[in-house]
Design a protein around this motif. Sequence first.
Motif, PDB file in Angstrom:
ATOM      1  N   LEU A 263       1.135  -1.219  -0.087  1.00 55.90           N
ATOM      2  CA  LEU A 263      -0.123  -0.607   0.061  1.00 55.90           C
ATOM      3  C   LEU A 263       1.094   1.056   0.279  1.00 55.90           C
ATOM      4  O   LEU A 263       0.391   2.492  -0.551  1.00 55.90           O
ATOM      5  CB  LEU A 263      -0.872  -0.295   1.564  1.00 55.90           C
ATOM      6  N   VAL A 264       1.842   1.183   0.749  1.00 53.76           N
ATOM      7  CA  VAL A 264       2.520   2.400   0.885  1.00 53.76           C
ATOM      8  C   VAL A 264       3.691   2.829  -0.721  1.00 53.76           C
ATOM      9  O   VAL A 264       3.662   4.155  -1.141  1.00 53.76           O
ATOM     10  CB  VAL A 264       3.620   2.244   1.753  1.00 53.76           C
ATOM     11  N   LEU A 265       3.844   1.458  -0.642  1.00 55.60           N
ATOM     12  CA  LEU A 265       4.865   1.470  -2.491  1.00 55.60           C
ATOM     13  C   LEU A 265       4.690   1.508  -3.691  1.00 55.60           C
ATOM     14  O   LEU A 265       4.670   2.591  -4.172  1.00 55.60           O
ATOM     15  CB  LEU A 265       6.036   0.347  -2.462  1.00 55.60           C
ATOM     16  N   PHE A 266       2.916   1.050  -3.776  1.00 53.95           N
ATOM     17  CA  PHE A 266       2.817   0.703  -4.575  1.00 53.95           C
ATOM     18  C   PHE A 266       1.486   1.430  -5.294  1.00 53.95           C
ATOM     19  O   PHE A 266       0.079   1.101  -5.436  1.00 53.95           O
ATOM     20  CB  PHE A 266       2.707  -0.206  -5.568  1.00 53.95           C
ATOM     21  N   THR A 267       1.715   3.124  -4.843  1.00 53.02           N
ATOM     22  CA  THR A 267       0.163   3.320  -4.840  1.00 53.02           C
ATOM     23  C   THR A 267      -0.603   4.267  -6.131  1.00 53.02           C
ATOM     24  O   THR A 267      -1.863   4.093  -5.620  1.00 53.02           O
ATOM     25  CB  THR A 267       1.228   5.456  -4.152  1.00 53.02           C
TER      26      THR A 267
ATOM     27  N   LYS B 165      -4.239  -0.719  -7.176  1.00 50.79           N
ATOM     28  CA  LYS B 165      -5.172  -0.118  -6.786  1.00 50.79           C
ATOM     29  C   LYS B 165      -5.451  -1.293  -5.719  1.00 50.79           C
ATOM     30  O   LYS B 165      -5.220  -2.793  -6.237  1.00 50.79           O
ATOM     31  CB  LYS B 165      -6.628  -0.251  -7.743  1.00 50.79           C
ATOM     32  N   PRO B 166      -5.390  -1.573  -4.534  1.00 49.33           N
ATOM     33  CA  PRO B 166      -6.006  -2.547  -3.772  1.00 49.33           C
ATOM     34  C   PRO B 166      -7.109  -3.287  -4.181  1.00 49.33           C
ATOM     35  O   PRO B 166      -7.759  -2.064  -4.743  1.00 49.33           O
ATOM     36  CB  PRO B 166      -6.365  -1.798  -2.188  1.00 49.33           C
ATOM     37  N   ILE B 167      -7.190  -4.373  -3.836  1.00 46.08           N
ATOM     38  CA  ILE B 167      -8.211  -5.355  -4.561  1.00 46.08           C
ATOM     39  C   ILE B 167      -8.415  -6.088  -2.718  1.00 46.08           C
ATOM     40  O   ILE B 167      -8.503  -7.321  -2.362  1.00 46.08           O
ATOM     41  CB  ILE B 167      -7.590  -6.549  -5.217  1.00 46.08           C
ATOM     42  N   LEU B 168      -9.817  -6.313  -2.355  1.00 46.09           N
ATOM     43  CA  LEU B 168     -10.880  -6.671  -2.072  1.00 46.09           C
ATOM     44  C   LEU B 168     -12.163  -8.255  -2.388  1.00 46.09           C
ATOM     45  O   LEU B 168     -12.523  -7.487  -3.077  1.00 46.09           O
ATOM     46  CB  LEU B 168     -11.779  -5.823  -0.929  1.00 46.09           C
ATOM     47  N   VAL B 169     -11.385  -8.939  -1.796  1.00 42.16           N
ATOM     48  CA  VAL B 169     -12.789 -10.318  -2.144  1.00 42.16           C
ATOM     49  C   VAL B 169     -13.296  -9.973  -0.323  1.00 42.16           C
ATOM     50  O   VAL B 169     -13.136 -10.385   0.514  1.00 42.16           O
ATOM     51  CB  VAL B 169     -11.695 -11.375  -2.006  1.00 42.16           C
TER      52      VAL B 169
ATOM     53  N   ASN C 104      -9.164   0.119   6.878  1.00 40.87           N
ATOM     54  CA  ASN C 104     -10.044   1.150   6.944  1.00 40.87           C
ATOM     55  C   ASN C 104      -9.420   2.662   7.001  1.00 40.87           C
ATOM     56  O   ASN C 104      -9.389   3.230   6.821  1.00 40.87           O
ATOM     57  CB  ASN C 104     -10.569   1.158   8.245  1.00 40.87           C
ATOM     58  N   LYS C 105      -8.084   1.863   7.609  1.00 46.55           N
ATOM     59  CA  LYS C 105      -7.243   3.438   7.938  1.00 46.55           C
ATOM     60  C   LYS C 105      -6.450   4.015   6.753  1.00 46.55           C
ATOM     61  O   LYS C 105      -6.112   4.873   6.180  1.00 46.55           O
ATOM     62  CB  LYS C 105      -6.304   3.034   8.798  1.00 46.55           C
ATOM     63  N   LYS C 106      -5.918   2.865   5.454  1.00 42.21           N
ATOM     64  CA  LYS C 106      -5.294   3.052   4.815  1.00 42.21           C
ATOM     65  C   LYS C 106      -5.765   2.873   3.802  1.00 42.21           C
ATOM     66  O   LYS C 106      -5.588   3.779   2.221  1.00 42.21           O
ATOM     67  CB  LYS C 106      -3.764   2.368   4.610  1.00 42.21           C
ATOM     68  N   ILE C 107      -7.294   2.500   3.609  1.00 40.39           N
ATOM     69  CA  ILE C 107      -8.000   2.828   1.668  1.00 40.39           C
ATOM     70  C   ILE C 107      -9.099   3.675   2.088  1.00 40.39           C
ATOM     71  O   ILE C 107      -9.232   4.451   1.742  1.00 40.39           O
ATOM     72  CB  ILE C 107      -7.673   0.855   1.083  1.00 40.39           C
ATOM     73  N   ILE C 108      -9.697   3.044   3.318  1.00 35.18           N
ATOM     74  CA  ILE C 108     -11.374   3.683   3.260  1.00 35.18           C
ATOM     75  C   ILE C 108     -11.449   5.000   3.277  1.00 35.18           C
ATOM     76  O   ILE C 108     -12.076   5.724   3.371  1.00 35.18           O
ATOM     77  CB  ILE C 108     -12.272   1.841   3.619  1.00 35.18           C
TER      78      ILE C 108
END
Length: 275
Positions: A22-26, A29-33, A92-96
């Motif tokens: 999350l920090v390095l590859f801004t 896009k993160p993926i949530l299953v 929640n902290k880093k994405i939402i």
Amino acid sequence: MRQFIKYYIKDSILLGLENIKLVLFTKKKPILVFTMAKVGSLSVYFSLKKKLSKNAIFHVHSLNEIEVKKGIQLCFQNKVYPGSKTPVFLINKKIINQKRPFKIVCLFRDPLERNISAFFDAFKLYTGKESSDYKGSLKKLKEYYDEKLNHEFPLNWFDNQFFDATNINIYDYKFDKQQGYSILKTNTIELLLINSNVSDSIKEVLIKDFCNLKSFKLKNRNLSSSKEYALLNSNFKKQTKFSKEYLDSLYHSKYASHFFTDSYIEKQIEKWRKF
């Protein structure tokens, strides 16, 4: 000791690696299953984990921190470790909370089939016995199922867990019941919504394209057919019938009406109905 090492060391390291992504590859896009339980989501999650090296990927059934904390406390009160260290607080902290764009792969399932699967997956919780030790009748098992299971859980999951986390009212969007999947986009969220009954070959194409992969292959995990309760589960499904009132409550719900065709609903009611 093995559970201690997994929870406090292995899971912490794995969660830390996702945080690093999350920090390095801004720009990735993160993926949530993000699904209700017992819909085949683990197969999707672990298959994606093998293909993605830079996208942070998480598997969750809820993003409600209060509920998650209660679940963790309940596990420790019963002297067991949770199945894995939750990523909910990190998500929640880093994405939402940061309104970071992300993707969701969400599966859903026939409500009765999901309920039966959930019942057997937590067999000891509902019956007080391990499935391998159960010597009672299928009739008694049906009584446990009727009395102890939260039957409305799949019907309310999109209204409760999903809407609370995403602010997306899934029922505001038309769903293609025939093809069994839809793709939705909001300002920060891209959502791939799939009926778990869709064939694996179609799921593979959908997920490959949605996650911008060159190739993708599903490797099934956590199958009921491989569990120790497989035979008991199979016999229960073959021999158990349900009342018209119960079937109507599931298959004539807002949930079922939105996601399943009339012909499918009629077929399922006919299959499970008690005469």
